[in-house]
Design a protein around this motif. Structure first.
Motif, PDB file in Angstrom:
ATOM      1  N   GLU A  71     -42.195   1.662 121.243  1.00 30.01           N
ATOM      2  CA  GLU A  71     -40.934   0.951 121.414  1.00 30.01           C
ATOM      3  C   GLU A  71     -41.022  -0.455 120.820  1.00 30.01           C
ATOM      4  OE1 GLU A  71     -37.799  -0.296 124.985  1.00 30.01           O
ATOM      5  OE2 GLU A  71     -39.672   0.748 125.451  1.00 30.01           O
ATOM      6  N   PHE A  72     -42.174  -1.109 121.014  1.00 33.86           N
ATOM      7  CA  PHE A  72     -42.364  -2.449 120.455  1.00 33.86           C
ATOM      8  C   PHE A  72     -42.263  -2.406 118.934  1.00 33.86           C
ATOM      9  CE2 PHE A  72     -44.991  -5.754 118.595  1.00 33.86           C
ATOM     10  CZ  PHE A  72     -44.637  -6.889 119.306  1.00 33.86           C
ATOM     11  N   ARG A  73     -42.926  -1.439 118.334  1.00 29.22           N
ATOM     12  CA  ARG A  73     -42.899  -1.338 116.872  1.00 29.22           C
ATOM     13  C   ARG A  73     -41.489  -1.035 116.369  1.00 29.22           C
ATOM     14  NH1 ARG A  73     -47.622   2.374 114.623  1.00 29.22           N
ATOM     15  NH2 ARG A  73     -46.899   1.342 112.709  1.00 29.22           N
ATOM     16  N   ASP A  78     -43.978  -4.588 112.920  1.00 28.08           N
ATOM     17  CA  ASP A  78     -45.442  -4.524 112.954  1.00 28.08           C
ATOM     18  C   ASP A  78     -46.121  -5.878 112.788  1.00 28.08           C
ATOM     19  OD1 ASP A  78     -46.006  -1.758 113.380  1.00 28.08           O
ATOM     20  OD2 ASP A  78     -45.305  -1.342 111.356  1.00 28.08           O
ATOM     21  N   THR A  79     -45.584  -6.708 111.910  1.00 28.89           N
ATOM     22  CA  THR A  79     -46.273  -7.958 111.604  1.00 28.89           C
ATOM     23  C   THR A  79     -45.816  -9.087 112.512  1.00 28.89           C
ATOM     24  OG1 THR A  79     -44.656  -8.763 109.994  1.00 28.89           O
ATOM     25  CG2 THR A  79     -46.355  -7.206 109.189  1.00 28.89           C
ATOM     26  N   LYS A  80     -46.589 -10.161 112.467  1.00 33.40           N
ATOM     27  CA  LYS A  80     -46.234 -11.358 113.234  1.00 33.40           C
ATOM     28  C   LYS A  80     -44.885 -11.898 112.794  1.00 33.40           C
ATOM     29  CE  LYS A  80     -46.634 -16.163 113.289  1.00 33.40           C
ATOM     30  NZ  LYS A  80     -46.266 -17.201 112.308  1.00 33.40           N
ATOM     31  N   ASP A  81     -44.614 -11.893 111.485  1.00 36.53           N
ATOM     32  CA  ASP A  81     -43.330 -12.382 110.977  1.00 36.53           C
ATOM     33  C   ASP A  81     -42.182 -11.489 111.418  1.00 36.53           C
ATOM     34  OD1 ASP A  81     -44.522 -14.522 109.755  1.00 36.53           O
ATOM     35  OD2 ASP A  81     -44.713 -13.532 107.798  1.00 36.53           O
ATOM     36  N   ASP A  82     -42.436 -10.171 111.465  1.00 38.49           N
ATOM     37  CA  ASP A  82     -41.404  -9.253 111.956  1.00 38.49           C
ATOM     38  C   ASP A  82     -41.002  -9.612 113.383  1.00 38.49           C
ATOM     39  OD1 ASP A  82     -41.406  -7.781 109.626  1.00 38.49           O
ATOM     40  OD2 ASP A  82     -42.828  -6.278 110.363  1.00 38.49           O
ATOM     41  N   ASP A 131     -43.756 -19.995 118.294  1.00 39.94           N
ATOM     42  CA  ASP A 131     -45.087 -19.933 118.916  1.00 39.94           C
ATOM     43  C   ASP A 131     -45.744 -18.569 118.797  1.00 39.94           C
ATOM     44  OD1 ASP A 131     -44.618 -22.526 119.642  1.00 39.94           O
ATOM     45  OD2 ASP A 131     -44.093 -22.070 121.734  1.00 39.94           O
ATOM     46  N   ASN A 132     -44.989 -17.568 118.388  1.00 42.72           N
ATOM     47  CA  ASN A 132     -45.507 -16.203 118.415  1.00 42.72           C
ATOM     48  C   ASN A 132     -46.741 -16.012 117.546  1.00 42.72           C
ATOM     49  OD1 ASN A 132     -45.428 -13.237 118.790  1.00 42.72           O
ATOM     50  ND2 ASN A 132     -44.896 -13.259 116.622  1.00 42.72           N
ATOM     51  N   LEU A 133     -47.743 -15.327 118.101  1.00 38.45           N
ATOM     52  CA  LEU A 133     -48.958 -14.977 117.360  1.00 38.45           C
ATOM     53  C   LEU A 133     -49.188 -13.479 117.355  1.00 38.45           C
ATOM     54  CD1 LEU A 133     -51.399 -17.717 118.769  1.00 38.45           C
ATOM     55  CD2 LEU A 133     -50.182 -17.765 116.587  1.00 38.45           C
ATOM     56  N   GLU A 134     -48.371 -12.760 118.103  1.00 38.24           N
ATOM     57  CA  GLU A 134     -48.641 -11.338 118.310  1.00 38.24           C
ATOM     58  C   GLU A 134     -48.000 -10.459 117.254  1.00 38.24           C
ATOM     59  OE1 GLU A 134     -47.608 -10.321 122.340  1.00 38.24           O
ATOM     60  OE2 GLU A 134     -49.610 -10.872 123.016  1.00 38.24           O
ATOM     61  N   GLY A 140     -51.568  -3.077 120.263  1.00 32.70           N
ATOM     62  CA  GLY A 140     -52.335  -1.835 120.269  1.00 32.70           C
ATOM     63  C   GLY A 140     -53.750  -2.028 120.765  1.00 32.70           C
ATOM     64  N   TRP A 141     -54.402  -3.112 120.354  1.00 28.16           N
ATOM     65  CA  TRP A 141     -55.766  -3.381 120.815  1.00 28.16           C
ATOM     66  C   TRP A 141     -55.798  -3.642 122.326  1.00 28.16           C
ATOM     67  CZ3 TRP A 141     -56.809  -6.890 116.052  1.00 28.16           C
ATOM     68  CH2 TRP A 141     -57.421  -6.131 115.050  1.00 28.16           C
ATOM     69  N   ASN A 142     -54.803  -4.384 122.811  1.00 28.96           N
ATOM     70  CA  ASN A 142     -54.752  -4.638 124.256  1.00 28.96           C
ATOM     71  C   ASN A 142     -54.597  -3.328 125.034  1.00 28.96           C
ATOM     72  OD1 ASN A 142     -55.045  -7.454 124.300  1.00 28.96           O
ATOM     73  ND2 ASN A 142     -52.873  -7.789 123.876  1.00 28.96           N
TER      74      ASN A 142
END
Length: 389
Positions: A71-73, A78-82, A131-134, A140-142
């Motif tokens: 759902e997040f994707r 996928d990318t930080k800029d997205d 501020d987003n870095l995710e 996925g790693w988390n």
């Protein structure tokens, strides 16, 4: 034909559907595994070396996390800029819907308050974008770390279940010894060599031992239910739960915290996340903070590996001690049997020695489980779960 039960609830178009007793809903499509692999996962037997796959396929938390990641994707990309662009789009959408009323509008105060709240929400969205870095890889790693941690919990529960079964046997031995003591006290009281107080004390000791037996049974059932539910069965299912493998002492020879450190750093999920955040960071202050965090992570991972290795060595010493005590108990029983045959020892003395040997055998099995578990913990540290905080 084996009867098995797996419980899993999933939301499909708003309706909650539960797996039927003879059918399981797995996370992966049928083609993801061979028919033999699926048959093993779907039988009514739980084996230690399949726990990781059972968690991956049937654990509800893992499945929910996978749905959330998808759902997040879908919603953020996928990318930080997205992700940052999505936050900005959401802020702009809020701004576009803000419209202040005329001052003579009867609902002026209420609407103004609502618009001000919307502005704050939009500004928060813009700040999140800045501020987003995710990105989806970090999410996925988390989730993968959470999944592997659940595997270690399932493995620990399976070990604990077997330990509790050993504790039950020890409690039953203690109960039998208490019964023997009560019988002895009653016999001695009948001939005047013991008092009624001795009998009452012995009876109380037996009652305590019986309560301990029931408590041990309850502990077994509690852990068993936890293990079943987290691996996909219903809490009241009755699968065959196999024994935990015996500790392979030779594994210790392949453990070297210094040599394994690089692999532990490479695999560590916390470190992977923080390094990706550093890659995504633009602010110099944020980069500096993350660099310090990563350096601290690396130190703690190395330290955790050493600690886990020391725990293995300590468990090996306890294992060797239990083995020595077991061998001594065997020799003592042989000696007591000889004395009994020669009329130099009573039946009670022989029985007590037999109980002692049984307890030493159970202690040996417990030490084996403890050693096995510490070796598993070390291996998981190398595979990415070393504590980095």
């Amino acid at each position: 034909m084996k009867i098995w039960k797996r419980a899993l609830s999933v939301s499909i178009t708003g309706v909650m559907l539960a797996a039927a007793p003879m059918t399981a809903l797995a996370a992966s499509p049928e083609f993801a595994r061979t028919s033999e692999e699926w048959a093993r996962l779907r039988d009514n037997k739980m084996e230690y070396d399949e726990l990781e796959d059972l968690i991956a396929e049937y654990n509800t938390t893992v499945q929910t996390n996978q749905l959330d990641l998808n759902e997040f994707r879908r919603d953020y990309g996928d990318t930080k800029d997205d992700v940052s662009d999505k936050y900005r789009d959401m802020a702009n959408e809020i701004y576009a819907n803000i419209s202040y009323p005329d001052s003579d509008d009867p609902t002026y105060g209420y609407v103004v308050a609502s618009m001000l709240s919307a502005e704050i929400q939009a500004k928060n969205m813009e700040k999140q974008a800045d501020d987003n870095l995710e990105d989806s890889e970090i999410i996925g790693w988390n989730y993968k770390q959470a999944e592997k941690t659940l595997v270690t919990v399932a493995q620990s529960n399976m070990v604990t279940l077997e330990k509790n079964q050993l504790s039950l046997k020890q409690a039953e031995i203690a109960r039998d010894q208490a019964q023997m003591s009560l019988t002895s006290a009653e016999t001695r009281a009948a001939i005047g060599t013991a008092t009624q107080v001795d009998v009452l004390n012995a009876r109380e000791a037996l009652q305590t031992a019986e309560r301990n037996v029931e408590s041990a049974k309850s502990n077994i059932e509690n852990v068993r239910q936890k293990l079943l539910v987290m691996t996909g069965w219903t809490y009241d299912a009755q699968p065959e739960i196999c024994q935990v493998p015996a500790a392979d002492v030779s594994r210790i020879q392949g453990m070297d915290p210094a040599a394994d450190r690089e692999k532990a750093l490479e695999n560590n999920y916390t470190l992977l996340v923080n390094k990706k955040k550093l890659k995504n960071a633009e602010s110099g202050t944020t980069k500096e903070s993350l660099q310090k965090t990563i350096a601290d992570n690396e130190q703690k991972i190395g330290s955790a590996l050493v600690t886990n290795y020391q725990n293995v060595l300590a468990a090996k010493l306890a294992y060797d001690q239990a083995a020595a005590e077991l061998e001594l108990a065997r020799r003592d029983l042989q000696s007591m049997e000889l004395q009994f045959q020669q009329g130099k020892a009573s039946q009670n003395q022989l029985t007590t020695q037999q109980y002692d040997l049984q307890n030493k055998e159970l202690a040996m099995k417990t030490a084996d489980l403890n050693l096995f578990q510490t070796m598993e913990t070390y291996d998981w540290a190398v595979k990415g779960l070393a504590s980095a905080a």
